[in-house]
Design a protein around this motif. Structure first.
Motif, mmCIF file in Angstrom:
data_model
loop_
_atom_site.group_PDB
_atom_site.id
_atom_site.type_symbol
_atom_site.label_atom_id
_atom_site.label_comp_id
_atom_site.label_asym_id
_atom_site.label_seq_id
_atom_site.Cartn_x
_atom_site.Cartn_y
_atom_site.Cartn_z
ATOM 1 N N VAL A 30 0.868 -0.997 0.069
ATOM 2 C CA VAL A 30 0.051 0.092 0.167
ATOM 3 C C VAL A 30 0.984 1.279 0.068
ATOM 4 C CG1 VAL A 30 -0.048 0.084 2.504
ATOM 5 C CG2 VAL A 30 -1.977 0.920 1.019
ATOM 6 N N LEU A 31 0.170 2.214 -0.512
ATOM 7 C CA LEU A 31 1.185 3.584 -0.487
ATOM 8 C C LEU A 31 1.278 4.048 0.822
ATOM 9 C CD1 LEU A 31 -0.284 5.184 -3.898
ATOM 10 C CD2 LEU A 31 1.695 3.644 -3.600
ATOM 11 N N PRO A 32 2.469 4.610 1.100
ATOM 12 C CA PRO A 32 2.777 5.181 2.435
ATOM 13 C C PRO A 32 1.720 6.353 2.873
ATOM 14 C CG PRO A 32 4.430 5.981 0.945
ATOM 15 C CD PRO A 32 3.892 5.000 0.364
ATOM 16 N N GLY A 33 1.445 6.320 4.194
ATOM 17 C CA GLY A 33 0.509 7.159 4.637
ATOM 18 C C GLY A 33 0.606 8.569 4.271
ATOM 19 N N LEU A 34 1.719 8.875 4.496
ATOM 20 C CA LEU A 34 2.178 10.474 4.364
ATOM 21 C C LEU A 34 1.964 10.909 2.828
ATOM 22 C CD1 LEU A 34 5.558 10.659 6.363
ATOM 23 C CD2 LEU A 34 3.225 11.344 6.971
ATOM 24 N N LEU A 35 1.859 10.049 1.766
ATOM 25 C CA LEU A 35 1.590 10.360 0.455
ATOM 26 C C LEU A 35 0.229 9.983 -0.142
ATOM 27 C CD1 LEU A 35 5.170 9.331 -1.136
ATOM 28 C CD2 LEU A 35 4.576 11.578 0.027
ATOM 29 N N GLN A 36 -0.742 9.626 0.957
ATOM 30 C CA GLN A 36 -1.831 9.320 0.328
ATOM 31 C C GLN A 36 -2.978 10.442 0.313
ATOM 32 O OE1 GLN A 36 -3.482 6.307 2.953
ATOM 33 N NE2 GLN A 36 -1.998 4.805 2.723
ATOM 34 N N THR A 37 -3.649 10.177 -0.605
ATOM 35 C CA THR A 37 -4.977 11.315 -0.971
ATOM 36 C C THR A 37 -5.959 11.120 0.149
ATOM 37 O OG1 THR A 37 -5.919 10.382 -2.684
ATOM 38 C CG2 THR A 37 -4.129 11.517 -3.288
ATOM 39 N N ALA A 73 -8.815 10.476 -0.572
ATOM 40 C CA ALA A 73 -10.016 9.632 -1.303
ATOM 41 C C ALA A 73 -9.338 8.168 -1.305
ATOM 42 C CB ALA A 73 -10.206 9.909 -2.956
ATOM 43 N N TYR A 74 -8.069 8.081 -1.415
ATOM 44 C CA TYR A 74 -7.091 6.777 -1.314
ATOM 45 C C TYR A 74 -7.395 6.164 -0.006
ATOM 46 C CZ TYR A 74 -3.317 3.564 -2.070
ATOM 47 O OH TYR A 74 -2.706 2.328 -1.908
ATOM 48 N N MET A 75 -7.012 7.125 0.977
ATOM 49 C CA MET A 75 -7.091 6.581 2.515
ATOM 50 C C MET A 75 -8.641 5.974 2.668
ATOM 51 S SD MET A 75 -5.916 9.986 4.651
ATOM 52 C CE MET A 75 -4.425 10.888 3.947
ATOM 53 N N ARG A 76 -9.557 6.613 2.328
ATOM 54 C CA ARG A 76 -10.926 6.110 2.504
ATOM 55 C C ARG A 76 -11.180 4.821 1.705
ATOM 56 N NH1 ARG A 76 -14.507 9.217 5.030
ATOM 57 N NH2 ARG A 76 -13.962 11.302 5.140
ATOM 58 N N SER A 77 -10.524 4.485 0.675
ATOM 59 C CA SER A 77 -10.649 3.306 -0.053
ATOM 60 C C SER A 77 -9.913 2.225 0.726
ATOM 61 C CB SER A 77 -10.163 3.605 -1.472
ATOM 62 O OG SER A 77 -10.820 4.689 -2.306
ATOM 63 N N VAL A 78 -8.581 2.545 1.419
ATOM 64 C CA VAL A 78 -8.000 1.550 2.074
ATOM 65 C C VAL A 78 -8.545 1.371 3.374
ATOM 66 C CG1 VAL A 78 -5.891 1.583 3.441
ATOM 67 C CG2 VAL A 78 -5.646 2.237 1.226
ATOM 68 N N PHE A 79 -9.069 2.242 3.965
ATOM 69 C CA PHE A 79 -9.889 2.036 5.229
ATOM 70 C C PHE A 79 -11.300 1.162 4.927
ATOM 71 C CE2 PHE A 79 -7.537 5.564 6.918
ATOM 72 C CZ PHE A 79 -6.442 4.631 7.791
ATOM 73 N N GLY A 80 -11.987 1.471 3.857
ATOM 74 C CA GLY A 80 -13.111 0.869 3.313
ATOM 75 C C GLY A 80 -12.847 -0.762 2.966
ATOM 76 N N GLN A 82 -10.259 7.402 11.214
ATOM 77 C CA GLN A 82 -9.080 6.919 10.717
ATOM 78 C C GLN A 82 -8.667 7.871 9.646
ATOM 79 O OE1 GLN A 82 -7.543 4.366 11.706
ATOM 80 N NE2 GLN A 82 -8.821 2.905 12.692
ATOM 81 N N VAL A 83 -9.258 8.200 8.741
ATOM 82 C CA VAL A 83 -9.058 9.280 7.397
ATOM 83 C C VAL A 83 -8.507 10.725 8.327
ATOM 84 C CG1 VAL A 83 -9.559 10.736 5.704
ATOM 85 C CG2 VAL A 83 -10.329 8.330 5.874
ATOM 86 N N ALA A 84 -9.154 11.211 9.459
ATOM 87 C CA ALA A 84 -8.430 12.273 10.124
ATOM 88 C C ALA A 84 -7.377 12.098 10.806
ATOM 89 C CB ALA A 84 -9.589 12.849 11.041
ATOM 90 N N ALA A 85 -7.125 11.109 11.535
ATOM 91 C CA ALA A 85 -5.811 10.892 11.951
ATOM 92 C C ALA A 85 -4.720 10.715 11.192
ATOM 93 C CB ALA A 85 -6.097 9.390 12.814
ATOM 94 N N ARG A 86 -5.043 10.128 10.105
ATOM 95 C CA ARG A 86 -3.621 10.087 8.881
ATOM 96 C C ARG A 86 -3.540 11.371 8.244
ATOM 97 N NH1 ARG A 86 -3.442 4.657 5.329
ATOM 98 N NH2 ARG A 86 -2.818 3.939 7.611
ATOM 99 N N LEU A 87 -4.631 12.056 7.937
ATOM 100 C CA LEU A 87 -4.401 13.532 7.512
ATOM 101 C C LEU A 87 -3.658 14.414 8.457
ATOM 102 C CD1 LEU A 87 -7.722 14.190 5.776
ATOM 103 C CD2 LEU A 87 -5.852 13.996 4.730
ATOM 104 N N GLU A 88 -3.974 14.289 9.714
ATOM 105 C CA GLU A 88 -3.220 14.804 10.898
ATOM 106 C C GLU A 88 -1.761 14.361 10.846
ATOM 107 O OE1 GLU A 88 -3.127 15.487 15.825
ATOM 108 O OE2 GLU A 88 -4.705 14.432 14.880
ATOM 109 N N ARG A 89 -1.632 13.274 10.310
ATOM 110 C CA ARG A 89 -0.152 12.842 10.508
ATOM 111 C C ARG A 89 0.555 13.611 9.326
ATOM 112 N NH1 ARG A 89 0.223 6.837 8.924
ATOM 113 N NH2 ARG A 89 2.398 7.345 8.693
ATOM 114 N N GLN A 90 -0.213 13.659 8.300
ATOM 115 C CA GLN A 90 0.543 14.420 7.159
ATOM 116 C C GLN A 90 0.849 16.184 7.274
ATOM 117 O OE1 GLN A 90 -2.050 13.845 3.772
ATOM 118 N NE2 GLN A 90 -1.530 11.875 3.270
#
Length: 279
Positions: free
Chosen positions: A117-124, A126-133, A147-155
């Motif tokens: 999977v692509l690294p969380g720091l480089l995910q869009t 929409a891609y995050m939502r698909s991964v978690f989905g 989950q998406v909000a937490a990953r966006l915060e990491r970015q």
């Protein structure tokens, strides 16, 4: 308001969460060992506020920190066992990944090799939502949003005034997968192409069909802290490990260096991404 009676205080303790109970055990062990919160936090190289939050159960104790504390406080593995039995669905970031995320927030250098999977720091998003989905068992929509909000915060570390030095080596396979569908995939590839032009960020693709491969054991991340401590992180199904042993970190650093010679260089990587966008 009247003070709580001993009976009420005992009742409150019976209703304590697992995090509060483990935090109380940590606080008692710290006091028994003769440390103040300030002294122990300084030794652990964490903030006093973080230690206080752990002791009060507002923040979970991570495995990496529990192992250090067991040594410092001579608790014979009690805290490590306590973390092993904590529930793992209490927050947007899994307990076993919290130690890594804590280090990532302040790291001055991050090198990441990813395979599935692509690294969380480089995910869009929409891609995050698909991964978690795609998670099995499925998350409910509210949990996906958390989950998406937490990953966006990491970015947000990418927007720091002085961002970390970033290097990514990505297997070509997840770039070919169309997680989320054609539009999500295309937007994600364009985002990667834009990231490839960011100052301080190096992106390389390890193409399919290679005849030599330095990291067949799987993905990992290398990190350097502001105090120039070198760490590594590996993750598998439902668990992970933050590695501090210098010899183990050195081995992974050697593998990463070799991977960079086996991958496409930065210009070739940009060319492949342009080709994928053209398709």
């Amino acid at each position: 308001m009247a003070a709580a009676t001993p009976r009420k205080r005992r009742a409150a303790k019976k209703n304590a969460t697992p995090f509060e109970m483990l935090g109380a055990q940590l606080a008692q062990a710290r006091i028994a060992a003769g440390y103040t919160q300030v002294q122990l936090a300084e030794i652990l190289v964490i903030s006093t506020g973080k230690l206080e939050s752990i002791e009060q159960g507002r923040r979970p104790l991570t495995m990496d920190l529990a192992q250090q504390l067991d040594v410092l406080l001579r608790t014979n593995g009690v805290l490590e066992v306590g973390v092993e039995h904590l529930p793992d669905d209490q927050g947007a970031i899994a307990l076993w990944a919290l130690a890594f995320v804590d280090v990532e927030k302040t790291a001055i250098s991050i090198s990441s090799y990813q395979t599935h999977v692509l690294p969380g720091l480089l995910q869009t998003e929409a891609y995050m939502r698909s991964v978690f989905g795609n998670r099995v068992p499925l998350h409910d929509p509210d949990e996906v949003t958390r989950q998406v909000a937490a990953r966006l915060e990491r970015q947000e570390i990418l927007q720091r005034r002085v961002p970390p030095s970033l290097s990514f080596v990505l297997s070509e396979a997840p770039l070919r997968d169309r997680i989320g569908g054609t539009e999500v995939h295309r937007h994600q590839i364009r985002h990667l192409r834009n990231c490839a032009d960011m100052p301080g960020l190096t992106l390389q693709i390890l193409p399919v069909g290679v005849t030599t491969h330095a990291a067949l054991d799987g993905p990992f991340v290398l990190l350097e802290t502001p105090k120039h401590e070198h760490l590594a992180y590996t993750e598998t199904q439902r668990t992970s490990r933050l590695i501090r042993d210098p010899e183990d970190v050195s081995i992974l650093a050697q593998r990463y260096a070799m991977l960079r010679t086996q991958a496409l260089n930065t210009q070739e990587t940009k060319g492949l991404l342009d080709q994928m966008l053209g398709e």
